[in-house]
Design an enzyme around this catalytic site. Structure first.
Site, mmCIF file in Angstrom:
data_model
loop_
_atom_site.group_PDB
_atom_site.id
_atom_site.type_symbol
_atom_site.label_atom_id
_atom_site.label_comp_id
_atom_site.label_asym_id
_atom_site.label_seq_id
_atom_site.Cartn_x
_atom_site.Cartn_y
_atom_site.Cartn_z
ATOM 1 N N SER A 245 0.856 -1.186 0.000
ATOM 2 C CA SER A 245 0.000 0.000 0.000
ATOM 3 C C SER A 245 0.892 1.235 0.000
ATOM 4 O O SER A 245 2.116 1.125 0.053
ATOM 5 C CB SER A 245 -0.888 0.016 1.245
ATOM 6 O OG SER A 245 -0.102 0.374 2.372
ATOM 7 N N LYS A 246 0.232 2.371 -0.021
ATOM 8 C CA LYS A 246 0.969 3.647 -0.072
ATOM 9 C C LYS A 246 1.984 3.790 1.061
ATOM 10 O O LYS A 246 2.966 4.501 0.930
ATOM 11 C CB LYS A 246 -0.031 4.804 0.004
ATOM 12 C CG LYS A 246 -0.754 5.044 -1.296
ATOM 13 C CD LYS A 246 -1.212 6.501 -1.375
ATOM 14 C CE LYS A 246 -2.019 6.745 -2.611
ATOM 15 N NZ LYS A 246 -3.470 6.628 -2.397
#
Ligand code: GLU
Length: 502
Positions: A264-265
């Site tokens: 994820s980010k």
């Protein structure tokens, strides 16, 4: 012949996970002489954004992944955009109602919300619909619909006692085989209770549109992310409800960050746009992403798209999750930078050169110089943006560094002036040299004849030409600048040093 597809919903930017799915489908189709289909699943209108659709096309074009059928190119099962196929889904939803494999649900959004809130308050753990409308009689259902009452269409998940062939041993279970994960068995009681297939506005939900299109578009293999595995029993029930044979399912290994959590980010860039802006090459991304969850040859890292198309096979997929390693991707990018020609590198990094103010976009003369200068930086850069970063001094005279910068270790200003004077005499022959070897021989001979260290001789010359002690190769820089421009810089430095010595 295999037919597979990538079926994104344009509700976000294209990211690593999605591109991995697309790439595996693309490679699988290519490896077997099949067809790769792109289908836009854009029926969730509240989350749809035209910008995301554009991002999808831009990303694919940039990566060089071409689809055989789909938006823009058409094909025998057009249209490939779900919002343009509503009548098809409505027709098939009606067929399921007819077959009594689905039913009309007249519950209002308010009622559904109330059930949810009550269950939450009671901490019952139950989720989903309470199946209140499942037993409304055919006549009542038809007349309420005819009277204009709003309804959704829900799938009848077969339960104990239902006339369905999927039940075994008294308990309703749904079984299917995943190509990678093997036999999967799901209790029907654990499946979302009678999910909505068609909304009251006539739009299908993902499940209905997805399986109708896979069937009508004659998809033979569904390769998709593992997060869809829990929807598959429901899809299998839907196929059986229609009397259709499901395609082969293959749920791809998860992509994790280094900490073992889903990528994820928090781990770094995930959208392809971001990688592009950071100076990654599409070939490097393709090569790296192709290895996320798939093993080819032991000890071999670099694969051209043509090799991947030939080698890809579902038998090479790993069950274990793949770890996305940003350092490894950086290594790939460096490798691919070194494989490019000067012209390719200059063209690919031009936007950064312009942004960093090296020259104007349409300045052909500077671009020619920039192209030749790729030779000086290609071995050291891992990102496209680093290529121009090191080359500013070729396009504008760098500010003259302070006199101390010209002085070799354990030496003084007078010695620096002498060394630079010696160096100045080398500028013309270096500029005229045809290669680094020739220039080096000249410089070596001069340093020996003058009994000075090679490094000490070159250091003040480098600082006056490039404005820094550490720079791209000096000989190549002098050749690209030319004798006159290089001499002008040396003279300016000499004058400043002499002034400082007064
Ligand atoms: N539209 C779904 C998505 O956004 C497709 C999932 C599937 O491949 O079935 O990923």
């Amino acid at each position: 012949m295999n037919r597979d597809r990538y079926a994104p919903s344009p509700t976000g930017l294209q990211h690593i996970g999605g591109i991995r799915t697309a790439l595996f489908n693309y490679l699988f189709a290519r490896s077997g002489g099949g067809a790769f289909i792109l289908r836009l699943e854009d029926t969730d209108r509240s989350r749809y954004d035209a910008a995301y659709e554009q991002n999808l096309f831009d990303t694919f074009r940039w990566l060089g992944i071409e689809w055989d059928e789909g938006p823009c190119v058409g094909g025998p099962f057009a249209p490939y955009v779900q919002s343009q196929r509503l009548a098809i889904y409505q027709k098939y939803a009606a067929e399921l109602l007819e077959k009594k494999r689905a039913y009309r649900c007249f519950c209002s959004a308010g009622r559904l919300e109330k059930i949810r809130a009550e269950r939450e308050a009671a901490r019952s753990g139950e989720t989903g619909y309470d199946r209140r409308c499942r037993n409304i009689g055919d006549e009542e259902s038809a007349s309420r619909a005819a009277a204009g009452e709003a309804f959704t269409v829900r799938l009848k998940i077969p339960l104990e006692g239902d006339p369905d062939d999927s039940g075994e041993g008294g308990e309703q279970v749904t079984r299917f085989t995943d190509r990678l994960l093997g036999a999967i068995e799901w209790k029907n009681a654990d499946i979302n209770p009678d999910p909505v297939l068609l909304k009251s506005d006539g739009f299908p939900t993902y499940h209905l549109a997805n399986i109708i299109d896979d069937h009508l578009m004659e998809i033979t293999h569904v390769l998709r992310a593992q997060e869809w595995l829990s929807s598959t029993p429901l899809h299998v029930i839907l196929y059986r409800s229609f009397g259709w044979t499901p395609p082969e399912f293959c749920h791809l290994p998860m992509v994790m960050g280094a900490d073992g959590k889903k990528l994820s980010k928090r781990h770094g860039a995930t959208s392809i746009d971001e990688f592009r802006r950071q100076g990654y090459l599409p070939d490097a991304l393709i090569n790296y992403v192709a290895l996320l969850g798939c093993s080819y040859e032991e000890g071999k890292d670099l694969y051209s798209p043509a090799e991947l198309e030939k080698l890809f096979s579902l038998d090479k997929l790993n069950k274990a999750p793949a770890v996305f390693d940003y350092k490894k991707l950086e290594w790939y990018n460096g490798q691919y930078i070194r494989m490019k020609t000067n012209a390719e590198l200059a063209a690919a990094s031009l936007p950064w050169a312009v942004e960093q103010g090296l020259f104007e976009k349409d300045d052909g003369g500077s671009f020619a110089l920039y192209t030749a200068a790729m030779e000086l930086v290609r071995e050291r850069a891992n990102y496209l943006c680093e290529l121009p970063e090191k080359l500013g001094y070729l396009f504008a005279e760098p500010p003259l560094p302070a006199p101390e910068e010209f002085i070799p270790k354990k030496s003084g200003l007078a010695a620096a002036i002498d060394l630079l004077t010696l160096g100045k005499a080398l500028v013309a022959p270096i500029a005229a040299s045809s290669c680094d070897g020739e220039a080096e021989a000249l410089v070596k001979a001069r340093s020996e004849a003058s009994a000075v260290k090679l490094g000490d001789l070159l250091m003040p010359l480098r600082v006056s030409i490039t404005g820094a002690r550490v720079s791209p190769p000096l000989f190549g820089s002098i050749r690209l600048l030319g004798e006159d421009a290089a001499l002008k810089r040396v003279d300016a430095a000499l004058a400043a040093l002499k002034k400082a010595a007064l």
